[in-house]
Design a protein around this motif. Structure first.
Motif, short mmCIF file in Angstrom:
data_model
loop_
_atom_site.label_atom_id
_atom_site.label_comp_id
_atom_site.label_asym_id
_atom_site.label_seq_id
_atom_site.Cartn_x
_atom_site.Cartn_y
_atom_site.Cartn_z
N TRP A 150 0.84 -1.20 0.00
CA TRP A 150 0.00 0.00 0.00
C TRP A 150 0.88 1.25 0.00
O TRP A 150 0.62 2.22 -0.70
CB TRP A 150 -0.91 0.00 1.23
N GLU A 151 1.94 1.19 0.80
CA GLU A 151 2.87 2.33 0.88
C GLU A 151 3.50 2.61 -0.47
O GLU A 151 3.66 3.77 -0.87
CB GLU A 151 3.97 2.04 1.89
N LYS A 152 3.88 1.52 -1.17
CA LYS A 152 4.52 1.69 -2.48
C LYS A 152 3.56 2.24 -3.52
O LYS A 152 3.97 2.81 -4.52
CB LYS A 152 5.05 0.34 -2.98
N GLY A 153 2.28 2.04 -3.28
CA GLY A 153 1.29 2.53 -4.22
C GLY A 153 0.98 1.52 -5.30
O GLY A 153 1.63 0.48 -5.42
N ILE A 154 0.00 1.89 -6.12
CA ILE A 154 -0.37 1.00 -7.23
C ILE A 154 0.78 0.97 -8.22
O ILE A 154 1.26 2.02 -8.62
CB ILE A 154 -1.66 1.52 -7.91
N PRO A 155 1.25 -0.22 -8.57
CA PRO A 155 2.42 -0.27 -9.46
C PRO A 155 2.07 0.28 -10.83
O PRO A 155 0.93 0.19 -11.30
CB PRO A 155 2.76 -1.75 -9.53
N GLU A 156 3.11 0.89 -11.48
CA GLU A 156 2.90 1.45 -12.81
C GLU A 156 2.54 0.33 -13.79
O GLU A 156 3.14 -0.74 -13.75
CB GLU A 156 4.16 2.17 -13.28
N GLY A 157 1.58 0.59 -14.62
CA GLY A 157 1.21 -0.39 -15.64
C GLY A 157 0.19 -1.41 -15.14
O GLY A 157 -0.17 -2.33 -15.85
N GLN A 158 -0.24 -1.28 -13.87
CA GLN A 158 -1.20 -2.22 -13.33
C GLN A 158 -2.53 -2.09 -14.06
O GLN A 158 -2.90 -1.02 -14.51
CB GLN A 158 -1.38 -1.94 -11.82
N TYR A 159 -3.24 -3.20 -14.22
CA TYR A 159 -4.57 -3.19 -14.84
C TYR A 159 -5.37 -4.37 -14.29
O TYR A 159 -4.80 -5.30 -13.73
CB TYR A 159 -4.46 -3.27 -16.37
N ARG A 160 -6.65 -4.29 -14.44
CA ARG A 160 -7.49 -5.41 -14.01
C ARG A 160 -7.87 -6.23 -15.23
O ARG A 160 -8.11 -5.65 -16.30
CB ARG A 160 -8.76 -4.89 -13.33
N TYR A 161 -7.91 -7.51 -15.07
CA TYR A 161 -8.34 -8.34 -16.21
C TYR A 161 -9.24 -9.44 -15.69
O TYR A 161 -9.21 -9.80 -14.51
CB TYR A 161 -7.13 -8.92 -16.95
N ASP A 162 -10.04 -9.96 -16.60
CA ASP A 162 -10.95 -11.04 -16.26
C ASP A 162 -10.18 -12.34 -16.27
O ASP A 162 -9.61 -12.72 -17.29
CB ASP A 162 -12.08 -11.06 -17.32
N VAL A 163 -10.14 -13.05 -15.12
CA VAL A 163 -9.33 -14.27 -15.06
C VAL A 163 -9.87 -15.37 -15.97
O VAL A 163 -9.13 -16.25 -16.38
CB VAL A 163 -9.22 -14.83 -13.62
N VAL A 164 -11.15 -15.30 -16.30
CA VAL A 164 -11.73 -16.36 -17.14
C VAL A 164 -11.44 -16.08 -18.62
O VAL A 164 -10.87 -16.90 -19.33
CB VAL A 164 -13.26 -16.48 -16.92
#
Lengths: 273, 343
Positions: A150-164
């Motif tokens: 949490w301290e480091k923050g959301i990493p650059e390039g992070q995205y959400r994807y559908d696991v299915v």
């Protein structure tokens, strides 16, 4: 009447943190923690909540469950009414003693903080404690790991994807990393220095220094001239024949042969003299 | 800072040399006088003693600058360091220049060129533009020695011509060797040397060349409205330097007459005559005190003949620092935005 209602709401708001503290975030169904351990974990979780504004729930179980661990953990979090903000952001750490598998369920903003990679790393960090039966330590380590991310923050390039389907659900998270900022700062500094130097340079005008053009400013009258033949020398050089000498192989390659011992060698003979 | 000296025959006003027309002009009655009519009043060259009575020398108490001008031109301030100058006395006759290259760029043109140059420089302190500052622009004649030199030069050595032929299996190179000797009388015109060792000299060092073919025999009349630095170098002391320089030209000049495919030559040189004259060269000068280093003022110098300029301008450090900081910050922000959206 309105005033009374207002006071009541204020009272409720005031009491909320107290209620949270009482409302335990530790569901130790498997009985892995001692009372002291539970108290320590509880305190740590409270600190976590204060700092991050997100929830942390620890859940243990040693009984058989028909649904998947994922479903179980998600349902536990959802049905327990956890989460401090409107997205119910938080994480649930589930230690399944029946199958001996730990599981992290993330919700809300925590989904973005804990990427797949981070979740694996966090499990890795707690693994030794789990394996050696120090479950309280494993849980505490997990709180610290998550807090660290949490301290480091959301990493650059992070995205959400559908696991299915594997489909990407959100755009890559844009962020400035420390090294990017540093490089930009350095470039800025260099730009400032170059600017200063170029200005200072342009404020000194060199002009033309004196140079005597001797050919234009001189006259010459030849008074004596002699060219006396001394001798003639002759040198003969044999022409280099393109095909002579060597093995005539590839110019860019190295010819290799095998000696009687079986070892490989290169080489070639010189021109005969 | 300077007032003119020769009187107008028509109205008695003071005449001033006008670089534009190369004549003397009376600012009161607009009469114009040419070289002959003004210089006829000046002493002929052979009677220099009398003429020298009309030259005075001022000395700067601060930088030691010695400036000469004619007796009615009043100098109050050192053109270089802006300190007061004091009248030292009449000029020693041995210090009388032989010739002068009169100014051809007048004061207005010099100031206009200066303003044009300096206006594009945003970091020059405002006080540099002050009228009083620009008013202090002075026409200064810098002392130089111009030397004409005659030498006898010799080059000697070997010249080689080669021819190459070929048989089926050999390449044959034939080289003819010759002993080569060339002798010539060489004369070099107008080799320039500054006749000043003081730091003020740098103002005239970087605005070459001066067209020396327009030299005029020296007369006080050319000093009207201008000042001249007095030389502090003797002609004798530059002799060796000139001889060395000239001997270096002998080989390239004589080698041009030797046409071989390859050659190895050595040269020697004997100086037959060397005539040096003391010449004043015109420069427009504007200086600006340097607080950090009072003896190294900022300056602007312009060749009074060709308009070639050189200089060192003061920089408003605070303004420059803040602008550089702003530029650096802008680059930083743009870099960050790029990193954020692109990478």
């Amino acid at each position: 009447m309105k005033k009374v209602l207002f006071l009541l709401i204020c009272l409720l708001l005031f009491l909320r943190p107290l209620a949270q503290a009482e409302n335990t975030r530790i569901i130790d169904a498997a009985g892995l923690f001692s009372a002291e351990e539970e108290a320590v974990l509880s305190q740590t979780i409270t600190r976590f909540q204060d700092e991050t504004g997100m929830d942390f729930v620890i859940c243990t179980s040693d009984s058989y469950h028909s649904e998947s661990l994922q479903t179980l953990a998600d349902d536990l979090y959802d049905n327990g009414g956890y989460g401090l903000d409107e997205d119910a952001s938080g994480v649930l750490y589930f230690i399944d003693m029946y199958e001996r598998i730990p599981y992290l369920s993330t919700t809300g903003a925590m989904i973005d903080y804990l990427t797949d990679e981070r979740i694996s790393a966090a499990h890795e960090a707690s693994y030794d404690f789990l394996a050696s039966g120090q479950y309280a330590y494993a849980a505490e380590q997990m709180i610290y790991s998550v807090y660290g991310y949490w301290e480091k923050g959301i990493p650059e390039g992070q995205y959400r994807y559908d696991v299915v389907t594997g489909q990407r659900l959100t755009a890559r998270h844009k962020a400035l990393t420390g090294s990017e900022i540093l490089v930009c700062a350095l470039i800025g500094l260099v730009a400032a220095l170059l600017f200063t130097k170029s200005i200072q340079g342009s404020y000194t005008l060199k002009g033309n220094t004196y140079h005597y053009a001797f050919r234009e400013n001189s006259d010459m009258k030849l008074t004596g001239s002699a060219d006396d033949y001394i001798r003639t020398t002759t040198t003969r050089t044999r022409k280099v024949q393109a095909s002579s000498g060597g093995s005539g192989g590839h110019s860019g390659g190295s010819g290799v042969h095998r000696s009687s011992s079986g070892r490989s060698h290169g080489g070639g003979a010189g021109r005969k003299f | 800072m300077a007032a003119s000296t020769y009187k107008c025959p028509s109205c008695g006003g003071y005449l001033a040399f006008d670089p534009d027309t190369q004549k003397w002009k009376c600012p009161f009655c607009d009469s114009i006088f040419d070289e002959q009519s003004v210089l006829a009043k000046d002493a002929p060259p052979k009677q220099t003693a009398e003429a020298d009575q009309r030259q005075v020398v001022y000395r700067c108490q601060n930088c030691g600058s010695e400036i000469m001008t004619d007796e009615t031109t009043v100098a109050t301030q050192c053109y270089y360091c802006h300190s007061p100058v004091v009248l030292e006395g009449k000029l020693n006759s041995s210090m009388r220049p032989d010739s002068v290259l009169p100014f051809a760029v007048d004061r207005e043109k010099a100031i206009a060129a200066f303003m044009k140059w300096v206006k594009s420089k945003r970091f020059v302190p405002k006080s540099f533009f002050r009228e009083a500052q620009i008013e202090s622009m002075t026409g200064v004649y810098y002392p130089h020695f111009v030397t004409d030199c005659e030498v006898q030069g010799t080059v000697e050595g070997e010249g080689r011509n080669m021819s190459v032929s070929s048989t089926p299996s050999y390449v044959i190179t034939k080289t003819d060797h010759y002993h080569v000797r060339r002798e010539a009388d060489l004369s070099f015109r107008s080799i320039l040397r500054p006749a000043l060792t003081k730091t003020n000299r740098k103002l005239s060092d970087a605005i070459h060349p001066y067209p020396l073919d327009s030299e005029k025999p020296f007369s006080n009349a050319y000093l009207t409205g201008f000042v001249a630095e007095r030389r502090d170098v003797e002609a004798e002391s530059i002799r060796l330097d000139i001889e060395q320089e000239v001997s270096g030209y002998v080989q390239p000049l004589l080698s041009d007459t030797v046409s071989y495919e390859s050659r190895s030559l050595s040269s020697s040189c004997r100086v037959k005559s060397l005539k040096t004259r003391y010449v004043l060269l015109p420069t427009w000068v504007l200086t600006y005190p340097n607080r950090q280093n009072p003896n190294d003022p900022y300056y602007y110098a312009m060749n009074g003949r060709t308009g070639e300029i050189c200089g060192k301008l003061p920089v408003d450090r605070k303004k420059l620092f803040l602008t550089a900081l702003g530029a650096g910050a802008a680059v930083f922000v743009i870099g960050c935005i790029l990193c954020y959206f692109v990478f």
